[in-house]
Write a protein that holds these residues in place. Structure first.
Motif, PDB file in Angstrom:
ATOM      1  N   PHE A  14       0.914  -1.246  -0.042  1.00  0.00           N
ATOM      2  CA  PHE A  14      -0.019  -0.095   0.034  1.00  0.00           C
ATOM      3  C   PHE A  14       0.867   1.132  -0.084  1.00  0.00           C
ATOM      4  O   PHE A  14       0.527   1.965  -0.847  1.00  0.00           O
ATOM      5  N   MET A  15       1.942   1.294   0.887  1.00  0.00           N
ATOM      6  CA  MET A  15       2.910   2.546   0.998  1.00  0.00           C
ATOM      7  C   MET A  15       3.485   2.866  -0.329  1.00  0.00           C
ATOM      8  O   MET A  15       3.827   4.044  -0.743  1.00  0.00           O
ATOM      9  N   ARG A  35      -4.975  10.766  -5.603  1.00  0.00           N
ATOM     10  CA  ARG A  35      -3.743   9.841  -5.191  1.00  0.00           C
ATOM     11  C   ARG A  35      -4.309   8.571  -4.618  1.00  0.00           C
ATOM     12  O   ARG A  35      -3.806   7.433  -4.701  1.00  0.00           O
ATOM     13  N   LEU A  36      -5.142   8.748  -3.621  1.00  0.00           N
ATOM     14  CA  LEU A  36      -5.717   7.516  -2.794  1.00  0.00           C
ATOM     15  C   LEU A  36      -6.637   6.627  -3.458  1.00  0.00           C
ATOM     16  O   LEU A  36      -6.426   5.412  -3.436  1.00  0.00           O
ATOM     17  N   ALA A  37      -7.060   7.195  -4.747  1.00  0.00           N
ATOM     18  CA  ALA A  37      -8.061   6.374  -5.580  1.00  0.00           C
ATOM     19  C   ALA A  37      -6.982   5.253  -6.347  1.00  0.00           C
ATOM     20  O   ALA A  37      -7.185   4.204  -6.587  1.00  0.00           O
ATOM     21  N   TYR A  38      -6.133   5.957  -6.713  1.00  0.00           N
ATOM     22  CA  TYR A  38      -4.766   5.490  -7.571  1.00  0.00           C
ATOM     23  C   TYR A  38      -4.423   4.277  -6.637  1.00  0.00           C
ATOM     24  O   TYR A  38      -4.185   3.201  -6.963  1.00  0.00           O
ATOM     25  N   THR A  39      -4.077   4.651  -5.478  1.00  0.00           N
ATOM     26  CA  THR A  39      -3.174   3.826  -4.476  1.00  0.00           C
ATOM     27  C   THR A  39      -4.227   2.672  -4.134  1.00  0.00           C
ATOM     28  O   THR A  39      -3.720   1.559  -4.377  1.00  0.00           O
ATOM     29  N   TYR A  84      -7.159  -8.232   4.962  1.00  0.00           N
ATOM     30  CA  TYR A  84      -7.233  -7.560   3.863  1.00  0.00           C
ATOM     31  C   TYR A  84      -8.193  -6.196   3.950  1.00  0.00           C
ATOM     32  O   TYR A  84      -7.863  -5.312   3.245  1.00  0.00           O
ATOM     33  N   PHE A  85      -9.118  -6.589   4.437  1.00  0.00           N
ATOM     34  CA  PHE A  85     -10.279  -5.910   4.611  1.00  0.00           C
ATOM     35  C   PHE A  85      -9.901  -4.562   5.421  1.00  0.00           C
ATOM     36  O   PHE A  85     -10.104  -3.311   5.072  1.00  0.00           O
ATOM     37  N   LEU A  86      -9.282  -4.801   6.629  1.00  0.00           N
ATOM     38  CA  LEU A  86      -8.824  -3.882   7.216  1.00  0.00           C
ATOM     39  C   LEU A  86      -7.600  -2.877   6.851  1.00  0.00           C
ATOM     40  O   LEU A  86      -7.705  -1.922   7.262  1.00  0.00           O
ATOM     41  N   VAL A  87      -6.939  -3.503   6.341  1.00  0.00           N
ATOM     42  CA  VAL A  87      -5.767  -2.756   5.502  1.00  0.00           C
ATOM     43  C   VAL A  87      -6.554  -1.537   4.568  1.00  0.00           C
ATOM     44  O   VAL A  87      -6.086  -0.698   4.544  1.00  0.00           O
ATOM     45  N   VAL A  88      -7.196  -2.223   3.811  1.00  0.00           N
ATOM     46  CA  VAL A  88      -8.045  -1.339   2.810  1.00  0.00           C
ATOM     47  C   VAL A  88      -8.707  -0.206   3.512  1.00  0.00           C
ATOM     48  O   VAL A  88      -8.561   0.867   3.125  1.00  0.00           O
ATOM     49  N   VAL A  89      -9.531  -0.604   4.528  1.00  0.00           N
ATOM     50  CA  VAL A  89     -10.453   0.306   5.031  1.00  0.00           C
ATOM     51  C   VAL A  89      -9.890   1.265   6.107  1.00  0.00           C
ATOM     52  O   VAL A  89     -10.151   2.609   6.243  1.00  0.00           O
ATOM     53  N   ILE A  90      -9.071   0.680   6.978  1.00  0.00           N
ATOM     54  CA  ILE A  90      -8.481   1.516   8.193  1.00  0.00           C
ATOM     55  C   ILE A  90      -7.108   2.228   7.718  1.00  0.00           C
ATOM     56  O   ILE A  90      -6.898   3.103   8.141  1.00  0.00           O
ATOM     57  N   PHE A  91      -6.096   1.709   7.028  1.00  0.00           N
ATOM     58  CA  PHE A  91      -4.800   2.246   6.792  1.00  0.00           C
ATOM     59  C   PHE A  91      -5.008   3.168   5.669  1.00  0.00           C
ATOM     60  O   PHE A  91      -4.139   4.158   5.659  1.00  0.00           O
ATOM     61  N   SER A  92      -6.053   3.450   4.808  1.00  0.00           N
ATOM     62  CA  SER A  92      -6.200   4.347   3.856  1.00  0.00           C
ATOM     63  C   SER A  92      -6.407   5.643   4.514  1.00  0.00           C
ATOM     64  O   SER A  92      -5.609   6.804   4.289  1.00  0.00           O
ATOM     65  N   PRO A  93      -7.194   5.894   5.445  1.00  0.00           N
ATOM     66  CA  PRO A  93      -7.430   7.090   6.312  1.00  0.00           C
ATOM     67  C   PRO A  93      -6.075   7.449   7.159  1.00  0.00           C
ATOM     68  O   PRO A  93      -5.854   8.590   7.355  1.00  0.00           O
ATOM     69  N   ALA A  94      -5.399   6.316   7.498  1.00  0.00           N
ATOM     70  CA  ALA A  94      -4.066   6.526   8.332  1.00  0.00           C
ATOM     71  C   ALA A  94      -3.200   7.056   7.630  1.00  0.00           C
ATOM     72  O   ALA A  94      -2.358   8.062   8.034  1.00  0.00           O
ATOM     73  N   VAL A  95      -3.037   6.656   6.175  1.00  0.00           N
ATOM     74  CA  VAL A  95      -2.212   7.339   5.421  1.00  0.00           C
ATOM     75  C   VAL A  95      -2.128   8.761   5.248  1.00  0.00           C
ATOM     76  O   VAL A  95      -1.432   9.759   5.302  1.00  0.00           O
ATOM     77  N   ILE A  96      -3.609   9.199   4.978  1.00  0.00           N
ATOM     78  CA  ILE A  96      -4.064  10.698   4.600  1.00  0.00           C
ATOM     79  C   ILE A  96      -3.688  11.402   5.847  1.00  0.00           C
ATOM     80  O   ILE A  96      -3.331  12.364   5.813  1.00  0.00           O
ATOM     81  N   PHE A  97      -3.975  10.839   7.004  1.00  0.00           N
ATOM     82  CA  PHE A  97      -3.819  11.687   8.272  1.00  0.00           C
ATOM     83  C   PHE A  97      -2.251  11.889   8.515  1.00  0.00           C
ATOM     84  O   PHE A  97      -1.939  13.080   9.063  1.00  0.00           O
ATOM     85  N   TYR A  98      -1.428  10.873   8.281  1.00  0.00           N
ATOM     86  CA  TYR A  98       0.065  11.028   8.342  1.00  0.00           C
ATOM     87  C   TYR A  98       0.453  12.032   7.457  1.00  0.00           C
ATOM     88  O   TYR A  98       1.424  13.002   7.701  1.00  0.00           O
TER      89      TYR A  98
END
Length: 194
Positions: A14-15, A35-39, A84-98
């Protein structure tokens, strides 16, 4: 530990896709949403393949008559798709927050300069959209080498598979207990000479 390893691999994928999205197109660079949509589009496909094959491997063991193996199989079959579900759902907003809140902190920027040298940062900005050395090596040199040696690779692989299949069909269950010591050894049952 398998689940932690798969989760770490998913986070790396993901990163990596997130960092690559910065160099794709000028329209994407200025829009966090694009960017997030592409990622998510790029990373979710790669993560789905690895997660589904691992879940399928776990589910294959569900037919085992041994209860601990069956239980572990059921657990793995459920946990891997949830990961898989948690990485897609939770990690996406975490990257934006970061990106919006933490990456811009002055202390973090000064710490990152210690670990990321200036010449690497300059090269990444100078060659936006251009492949790195590793990508160039695998795209040009390695691909050409494998293509030129394809018949040898196919032949060696075929010979190895024949050899492995021949020895695999000779494997059978044990018909007698394992003997770790010679029969005349003093610790062998019946020969305990002290």
């Amino acid at each position: 530990f398998v689940v932690i390893g798969i989760a770490a691999d998913d986070l790396f994928v993901f990163m990596d896709a997130w960092r690559q999205s910065e160099f794709i197109d000028k329209e994407i660079i200025n829009s966090t949403q694009k960017r997030l949509a592409y990622t998510v589009r790029r990373a979710s496909r790669a993560m789905a393949v690895t997660s589904s094959t691992t879940a399928a491997a776990f589910s294959a063991n569900y037919l085992s008559p041994i209860m601990p193996i069956r239980s572990a199989s059921l657990f793995g079959t459920i946990v891997i798709p949830m990961n898989y579900f948690l990485v897609v759902v939770i990690f996406s907003p975490a990257v934006i927050f970061y990106e919006k809140n933490i990456k811009t902190l002055p202390t973090l920027r000064s710490v990152s300069k210690i670990f990321i040298k200036d010449d690497v940062q300059a090269a990444s900005t100078q060659y936006r959209g251009v492949f790195g050395k590793i990508e160039k090596y695998f795209e040009e040199t390695w691909t050409q080498l494998i293509f030129n040696l394809r018949y040898y690779v196919f032949g060696v692989t075929s010979l190895w598979l024949i050899f492995a299949f021949y020895h695999a069909i000779k494997i059978g269950p044990l018909t007698e207990p394992e003997k770790f010591l010679n029969e005349d050894h003093r610790f062998e049952a019946g020969n305990l000479a002290i």
